[in-house]
Design an enzyme around this catalytic site. Structure first.
Site, short mmCIF file in Angstrom:
data_model
loop_
_atom_site.label_atom_id
_atom_site.label_comp_id
_atom_site.label_asym_id
_atom_site.label_seq_id
_atom_site.Cartn_x
_atom_site.Cartn_y
_atom_site.Cartn_z
N GLU A 129 -4.92 9.54 -3.61
CA GLU A 129 -4.36 9.82 -1.73
C GLU A 129 -5.19 9.91 -0.95
OE1 GLU A 129 -0.59 12.69 -2.96
OE2 GLU A 129 -2.43 13.53 -2.83
N TYR A 134 -5.03 14.62 -4.24
CA TYR A 134 -4.60 14.10 -6.01
C TYR A 134 -5.43 13.03 -6.04
CZ TYR A 134 -1.14 18.09 -5.43
OH TYR A 134 -0.93 19.60 -4.57
N ASP A 154 7.59 18.53 0.50
CA ASP A 154 7.18 18.62 -1.28
C ASP A 154 8.97 18.71 -1.74
OD1 ASP A 154 4.75 18.72 -1.60
OD2 ASP A 154 4.66 21.36 -1.44
#
Length: 380
Positions: A359, A340, A74
């Site tokens: 995804e 997601y 991230d």
């Protein structure tokens, strides 16, 4: 005393709004097209994540993702990249890298929210930097703006001077422009804070994005304290507006407070406030701790996420005819690794279809895929 003309006007508004949401046409969703928009190592990028999608003011489609340059984490340096479709999702432009946070920025940009101002025919993409405080100590929220239907983008604008530097991670998903009173025309972007100071927070603009301010929130408990499993921790979220003007926010239940299911908050004042009595849980919507898609369209509420209590698998579309009170049916989109997702439709265009970007992978995340779902019987 209310005059007769005002009373009649209110009655017309009430009846019109009720008609929109009552007795919606029954749907029978069916996937009719799917294609990969991004995949690992495409154009030398390590991994693409956090897909969002929207219609554009010109009736086209715009998809955006994080391009994680050298790792899948991230944090780390990234690009913000977009692709456009001008033929209802059949073909897509080459990706356009519209923001580059550099090669040495350790805690780079994170998507994000895409937002259309229909009145001004403009598009915003919101993102954050230094969201994890990794080798940096000041978080910022920024946006880029397009006034030509997503073809070109202006320089990033930092809104932290207006809203403060408390970490705000938009979405991920889309923002809304209110179509009904109260506060018709208002722009709303919702997101979450740090893991300690987590919760759902909204940003509001009543002047078409010239200025932004902090709006309503649903804070975590204990707030600004370390969390343990079972704490109340609203997180990534997706707002929707219903025909009565209320704003419904579907939220990730990060620490699984009460259930492995979604948290739902409703505001009746245009996201200025979210009263605690209007915060509920939906046990019918499984949540393994993941961002999800939500959309209200033609009297039907749609929801997409990995339909599993503990694992990020089995991406599923669900639909409700009564604003999420009960869920009438579900359609499996992909049975394996999936995380997601985000949804849109094209107002005034192909309104009998919903577009889901998500995804996708076999055993891990490998690609960003777009599926077009026919709502009424599968005809192209």
């Amino acid at each position: 005393m209310m005059c007769l003309s005002t009373l009649l006007l209110l009655l017309v508004v009430f009846v019109g709004q009720s008609t929109v949401s009552s007795n919606p046409q029954q749907v029978s969703p069916l996937p009719v097209l799917e294609q990969i928009l991004w995949e690992r190592n495409m154009d030398g990028v390590s991994l693409y994540r956090i897909p969002v999608i929207t219609y554009t003011p010109g009736g086209n489609l715009l998809a955006a993702v994080e391009a994680r340059k050298s790792s899948g984490g991230d944090a780390g340096p990234k690009f913000l990249t977009v692709r456009r479709s001008t033929d209802k999702g059949y073909n897509w432009s080459p990706q356009n890298f519209i923001v580059n946070d550099g090669s040495t920025y350790y805690d780079g940009l994170n998507l994000g929210v895409v937002l259309v101002d229909d009145i001004m025919s403009s598009i915003y993409i919101f993102y954050s930097v230094c969201a994890h405080y990794e080798k940096c100590n000041t978080s910022s929220a920024l946006y880029v703006k397009s006034v030509d239907d997503g073809i070109t983008w202006e320089k990033p604008v930092n809104v932290s001077a207006q809203i403060g530097t408390k970490m705000f991670a938009p979405g991920p998903g889309y923002g809304i422009q209110k179509k009904y009173h109260p506060h018709k025309g208002r722009l709303i972007v919702c997101g979450h804070g740090t893991l300690a100071g987590d919760g759902m927070f909204c940003l509001l603009s009543d002047d078409h994005g010239k200025t932004w301010r902090n709006g309503g929130d649903v804070k975590s408990i204990p707030y600004n304290k370390p969390k343990v499993s079972g704490d109340f921790q609203p997180d990534e979220c997706q707002p929707m507006e219903l025909p009565d003007g209320s704003v419904v926010v579907n939220m990730r239940n990060q620490a699984h407070y009460h259930c492995h299911c979604r948290i739902i908050a409703t505001s009746y004042d245009g996201a200025d406030t979210f009263d605690i009595e209007n915060v509920v849980f939906d046990p019918a919507l499984n949540d393994s701790g993941v961002a999800a898609g939500a959309l209200y369209h033609r009297g039907v509420m749609y929801f997409s996420n990995p339909n599993h209590r503990t694992s990020r698998i089995n991406l599923t579309l669900q639909w409700s005819y009564n604003n999420g009170t009960t869920w009438a049916g579900q359609l499996q989109i992909w049975p394996k690794s999936s995380t997601y997702s985000c949804m849109t439709t094209i107002p005034g265009g192909l309104e009998d279809h919903v577009y889901i970007i998500y995804e996708k992978g076999i055993s891990s995340l490998e690609s960003i895929s777009l599926v077009r779902v026919s709502l009424y019987g599968g005809l192209l």
